[in-house]
Scaffold this motif. Structure first.
Motif, PDB file in Angstrom:
ATOM      1  N   VAL A 120       0.832  -1.199   0.000  1.00  0.00           N
ATOM      2  CA  VAL A 120       0.000   0.000   0.000  1.00  0.00           C
ATOM      3  C   VAL A 120       0.863   1.244   0.000  1.00  0.00           C
TER       4      VAL A 120
ATOM      5  N   SER B  39      -2.731  -8.977  -5.038  1.00  0.00           N
ATOM      6  CA  SER B  39      -3.579  -8.058  -4.278  1.00  0.00           C
ATOM      7  C   SER B  39      -3.849  -6.756  -5.018  1.00  0.00           C
ATOM      8  N   LEU B  40      -3.043  -6.487  -6.046  1.00  0.00           N
ATOM      9  CA  LEU B  40      -3.180  -5.221  -6.778  1.00  0.00           C
ATOM     10  C   LEU B  40      -4.005  -5.341  -8.054  1.00  0.00           C
TER      11      LEU B  40
ATOM     12  N   GLU C  76      -6.787  -6.485  -9.025  1.00  0.00           N
ATOM     13  CA  GLU C  76      -8.234  -6.235  -9.072  1.00  0.00           C
ATOM     14  C   GLU C  76      -8.612  -4.868  -8.531  1.00  0.00           C
ATOM     15  N   ARG C  77      -7.643  -4.030  -8.268  1.00  0.00           N
ATOM     16  CA  ARG C  77      -7.959  -2.706  -7.739  1.00  0.00           C
ATOM     17  C   ARG C  77      -8.495  -1.799  -8.840  1.00  0.00           C
ATOM     18  N   GLU C  78      -9.159  -0.752  -8.403  1.00  0.00           N
ATOM     19  CA  GLU C  78      -9.874   0.095  -9.345  1.00  0.00           C
ATOM     20  C   GLU C  78      -8.948   0.766 -10.350  1.00  0.00           C
TER      21      GLU C  78
END
Length: 303
Positions: free
Chosen positions: A15, A186-187, A189-191
Motif C-alpha cells: 500500500v 492483491s493489486l 483487481e484494484r480500481e
C-alpha cells in the motif's frame, strides 16, 4: 545480523504511495532517518575506499612473498604483513571490493528475476501462473547451502567466488518472486488497474507503470538483504575452504588467518581486521535496509 526478507510485511509495503505522492517536487528528504543515514555513510566509506584505493596498491595483494613475512604495523604496512608475505591492509581493501562486487551482482540478478517472474505470474494469473509457481515452488524446496558445499567439495580450490554468485542467483530468486507475486495478486483487481486496462493499456504497460511502483519499496529492501546474504554465503564457504581462497574476499582472508594459526602466533591483526571489517559492512547493510523500511513505513503513516 542478516535480515530475512520474509519478516517484512508485503501487505504493508503493497500500500505504498503512488509515484506522484512519493515525490515532494522531486525531493527525497522523506527518506532520511538516523538508521538510513548511518547505514549509507558506512557503505559509502567502505564502498568508495574499496573501489578507489586498489588503484594505488603497489603490488597485487594476492601474490605471496611480496614482502618480508610477519612485519609489524608501520607507516609502510598499515596493518603489517602476514605469514604469507602479503600486506594485510591491501589484501583487506581488495577483499571488501570483491565481496561487495559479488553481493551487488547477485542482488541485481536475483531482483530482476524475482520481479519479472513475480509480477507476471501475479498479474496474468490462470494457467500461466500455475505453471510459473510450480517452478518457483520447486526452486524454493532446493536447499542452497548444501548444494554450494557439495559443489565446493567436488571441485575444491577451483570454485571462483563468481561461480558461487551464479549458484546463489540460480537458486535464490524464488522466495522474492513468491512475495512479489502475492503483492501483484492483491493489486490486479484494484480500481486503478481496471481503469488502466479499460483505457487500453497493455499488460507490459500496466506492470511497469501501475504495479511496479507499488512493489519497488519491497524490492529495494530485498536488494540490500540479498547483497548481505550473498556476501555472508561466500564468506562462509571461503572460511571452510570451499571457495577460491586465492582471490581476496572477506572469507578468504579469515581462512588464511585461521589456517596459519594467527591467534596462536600473535598475529592478531590478521584475523581481527577482517572480522571488524565484515561486522562493519554487515552493520551498514543492516542499517540501510531497516532504514529504508522505516522510511517507507513512515511515508505510509503506519509507524
Amino acid at each position: 545480523m542478516s535480515i530475512d526478507v520474509n519478516d517484512i510485511d508485503p501487505v504493508a509495503i503493497v500500500v505504498a504511495p503512488t509515484p506522484a505522492s512519493t515525490s515532494r517536487k522531486g525531493s527525497l528528504i522523506w527518506l532520511l532517518n538516523v538508521r538510513l543515514t548511518l547505514g549509507l555513510i558506512i557503505l559509502f566509506v567502505l564502498g568508495l575506499g574499496s573501489f578507489i584505493l586498489p588503484s594505488f596498491a603497489p603490488v597485487d595483494p594476492s601474490i605471496q612473498a611480496s614482502y618480508m613475512r610477519n612485519l609489524p604495523v608501520s607507516g609502510v604496512h598499515l596493518l603489517g604483513t602476514n605469514a604469507l608475505g602479503q600486506d594485510i591492509f591491501w589484501f583487506l581493501v581488495f577483499a571488501i571490493r570483491n565481496s561487495l562486487t559479488l553481493g551487488i551482482v547477485v542482488a541485481i540478478g536475483v531482483t530482476i528475476i524475482a520481479t519479472v517472474v513475480g509480477l507476471s505470474a501475479g498479474y496474468i494469473g490462470g494457467r500461466f501462473e500455475r505453471i510459473v509457481m510450480l517452478f518457483v515452488d520447486t526452486f524454493i524446496t532446493v536447499p542452497l547451502l548444501p548444494i554450494l558445499i557439495i559443489m565446493g567439495a567436488l571441485i575444491r580450490g577451483n570454485t571462483s567466488f563468481l561461480t558461487v554468485g551464479f549458484i546463489i542467483v540460480l537458486f535464490g530468486w524464488a522466495w522474492d518472486a513468491r512475495t512479489v507475486r502475492a503483492m501483484a495478486l492483491s493489486l490486479r483487481e484494484r480500481e486503478f488497474i481496471n481503469m488502466a486496462r479499460f483505457s487500453g493499456a497493455n499488460t507490459m504497460q500496466i506492470l511497469l507503470r501501475e504495479i511496479f511502483p507499488y512493489v519497488s519499496a519491497y524490492m529495494v529492501v530485498g536488494f540490500i538483504n540479498t547483497v548481505l546474504f550473498a556476501i555472508n554465503t561466500e564468506a562462509t564457504l571461503a572460511v571452510i575452504g570451499l571457495s577460491k581462497v586465492e582471490v581476496p574476499t572477506l572469507g578468504s582472508i579469515i581462512f588464511w588467518a585461521l589456517n596459519y594459526n594467527a591467534l596462536f602466533t600473535g598475529q592478531y591483526v590478521w584475523l581481527v581486521a577482517p572480522i571488524i571489517a565484515t561486522i562493519t559492512l554487515f552493520l551498514g547493510l543492516f542499517l540501510t535496509s531497516t532504514g529504508f523500511n522505516q522510511a517507507f513505513a513512515s511515508k505510509r503513516g503506519v509507524s
